[in-house]
Design a protein around this motif. Structure first.
Motif, PDB file in Angstrom:
ATOM      1  N   ASN A  85     -16.949  69.515  17.680  1.00 25.11           N
ATOM      2  CA  ASN A  85     -17.729  69.784  18.882  1.00 25.11           C
ATOM      3  C   ASN A  85     -19.205  70.007  18.562  1.00 25.11           C
ATOM      4  OD1 ASN A  85     -15.546  69.653  20.699  1.00 25.11           O
ATOM      5  ND2 ASN A  85     -14.963  71.763  20.225  1.00 25.11           N
ATOM      6  N   ASP A  86     -19.511  70.212  17.279  1.00 21.67           N
ATOM      7  CA  ASP A  86     -20.903  70.395  16.851  1.00 21.67           C
ATOM      8  C   ASP A  86     -21.420  69.055  16.349  1.00 21.67           C
ATOM      9  OD1 ASP A  86     -23.336  71.014  15.749  1.00 21.67           O
ATOM     10  OD2 ASP A  86     -22.624  72.751  14.619  1.00 21.67           O
TER      11      ASP A  86
ATOM     12  N   LYS B  22     -12.384  57.794  19.671  1.00 28.88           N
ATOM     13  CA  LYS B  22     -13.504  57.315  20.477  1.00 28.88           C
ATOM     14  C   LYS B  22     -14.748  58.160  20.210  1.00 28.88           C
ATOM     15  CE  LYS B  22     -14.795  56.423  25.269  1.00 28.88           C
ATOM     16  NZ  LYS B  22     -14.367  56.497  26.691  1.00 28.88           N
ATOM     17  N   PRO B  23     -15.918  57.532  20.060  1.00 26.51           N
ATOM     18  CA  PRO B  23     -17.150  58.285  19.820  1.00 26.51           C
ATOM     19  C   PRO B  23     -17.477  59.225  20.982  1.00 26.51           C
ATOM     20  CG  PRO B  23     -17.464  55.967  19.322  1.00 26.51           C
ATOM     21  CD  PRO B  23     -16.147  56.077  20.004  1.00 26.51           C
ATOM     22  N   PRO B  24     -18.236  60.291  20.732  1.00 22.00           N
ATOM     23  CA  PRO B  24     -18.639  61.199  21.815  1.00 22.00           C
ATOM     24  C   PRO B  24     -19.381  60.432  22.911  1.00 22.00           C
ATOM     25  CG  PRO B  24     -19.158  62.140  19.683  1.00 22.00           C
ATOM     26  CD  PRO B  24     -18.752  60.724  19.438  1.00 22.00           C
ATOM     27  N   MET B  25     -19.183  60.835  24.170  1.00 23.36           N
ATOM     28  CA  MET B  25     -19.718  60.076  25.292  1.00 23.36           C
ATOM     29  C   MET B  25     -21.234  59.915  25.243  1.00 23.36           C
ATOM     30  SD  MET B  25     -17.486  58.747  27.229  1.00 23.36           S
ATOM     31  CE  MET B  25     -18.598  58.357  28.581  1.00 23.36           C
ATOM     32  N   HIS B  26     -21.956  60.961  24.837  1.00 23.52           N
ATOM     33  CA  HIS B  26     -23.419  60.867  24.876  1.00 23.52           C
ATOM     34  C   HIS B  26     -23.970  60.025  23.737  1.00 23.52           C
ATOM     35  CE1 HIS B  26     -22.352  64.367  22.489  1.00 23.52           C
ATOM     36  NE2 HIS B  26     -23.515  64.293  21.886  1.00 23.52           N
TER      37      HIS B  26
ATOM     38  N   ARG C 289     -31.190  74.056  14.106  1.00 18.39           N
ATOM     39  CA  ARG C 289     -30.090  73.711  13.197  1.00 18.39           C
ATOM     40  C   ARG C 289     -28.909  74.660  13.389  1.00 18.39           C
ATOM     41  NH1 ARG C 289     -29.436  75.658   7.865  1.00 18.39           N
ATOM     42  NH2 ARG C 289     -31.525  76.544   7.924  1.00 18.39           N
ATOM     43  N   THR C 290     -27.698  74.099  13.324  1.00 11.37           N
ATOM     44  CA  THR C 290     -26.476  74.895  13.495  1.00 11.37           C
ATOM     45  C   THR C 290     -25.581  74.858  12.263  1.00 11.37           C
ATOM     46  OG1 THR C 290     -25.303  73.007  14.461  1.00 11.37           O
ATOM     47  CG2 THR C 290     -26.457  74.476  15.990  1.00 11.37           C
ATOM     48  N   VAL C 291     -25.983  74.126  11.227  1.00 11.27           N
ATOM     49  CA  VAL C 291     -25.128  73.955  10.051  1.00 11.27           C
ATOM     50  C   VAL C 291     -25.912  74.271   8.779  1.00 11.27           C
ATOM     51  CG1 VAL C 291     -23.676  72.212  11.128  1.00 11.27           C
ATOM     52  CG2 VAL C 291     -25.724  71.496   9.884  1.00 11.27           C
TER      53      VAL C 291
END
Length: 266
Positions: free
Chosen positions: A66-67, A34-38, A139-141
């Protein structure tokens, strides 16, 4: 309806105890996590029947991460609220939002005051909040784009340069320049440094040109950020700036300003 390669999610149903999701434009289903809720929107309709031949795989990689910035297609398209993996379609929507932000800032932003990176972050959110779930976030990646001489990798540790960039931006945004040569040299450095750091997952080029335009307008010069052409060799010039050779990008900025001044005088 705009046709795209994929839509992330339109509606769902239970089949043999499993949830399947529907690509609205392709008329196909996929069965996946299932896609992330947001990311989700309300289900627009119910599905009456399922053709198992139409069930396809989810195009998004790192789906369970989670990212949110890690969730992309094989082509590097980021997960988005447009529910699309079509880069051309997404780019057009980004351009529309950028133009809206330009119009808003022309009416509402006081260019006489200095500004820093926090302000750029607010602009990023304004432009992309209806497109990406990471709008306004750093950016986190690690990222890479391009091929051949235009290939580049932006590592996460590059963001350590943001405090120094912030100080330089505040300095440049409050100065009044005496010559066009002076301002184009500093803008070339500012753009190159910003793009080297690459603070956002998407939209860095657009933001750098927006900043450039605001500083030009502050100094009574024409805005040029939306007038770049393929023949300008912009990426190659920026990469020279990564090596602290700002002259090629300065020359481009200067030529664009002169073109606009000539056009306005006609």
């Amino acid at each position: 309806m705009t046709k795209t390669k994929y839509l992330l999610y339109a509606f769902k149903q239970e089949v043999n105890g499993k949830t399947i999701y529907w690509y609205e434009t392709d008329g196909k289903y996929f069965n996946q996590t299932k896609p992330p809720m947001h990311i989700l929107e309300k289900n627009p309709e119910e599905v009456r029947s399922v053709d198992s031949a139409k069930i396809i795989e989810n195009p998004w990689l790192e789906w369970k991460s989670n990212d949110i910035q890690k969730i992309v297609t094989e082509e590097g398209v980021c997960i988005n609220y447009l529910k699309s993996a079509d880069d051309e379609f997404i780019t057009k929507q980004e351009d529309f939002k950028l133009l809206e932000t330009y119009s808003y800032l022309v009416e509402n932003f006081n260019i006489s005051k200095a500004f820093g990176f926090d302000t750029i972050q607010q602009w990023h959110k304004m432009i992309f909040e209806t497109i990406y779930p990471f709008a306004g976030m750093r950016r986190t990646v690690t990222m890479s784009k391009g091929n051949g001489n235009e290939a580049w990798e932006w590592r996460v540790e590059f963001l350590q340069g943001l405090p120094e960039f912030d100080s330089f931006l505040q300095e440049v945004s409050q100065k009044e320049y005496e010559t066009v040569e002076d301002i184009t040299l500093e803008l070339a450095k500012l753009i190159s440094d910003f793009l080297f750091i690459h603070p956002f997952r998407e939209g860095n080029g657009r933001l750098s040109r927006l900043v450039c335009d605001i500083i030009l307008a502050k100094n009574g010069l024409p805005m040029i950020g939306l007038k770049l052409k393929k023949g300008d060799n912009y990426i190659r010039r920026v990469h020279k700036g990564y090596e602290c050779d700002y002259e090629p990008l300065k020359e481009l900025l200067l030529s664009k300003i002169e073109e606009e001044i000539m056009r306005e005088s006609e």
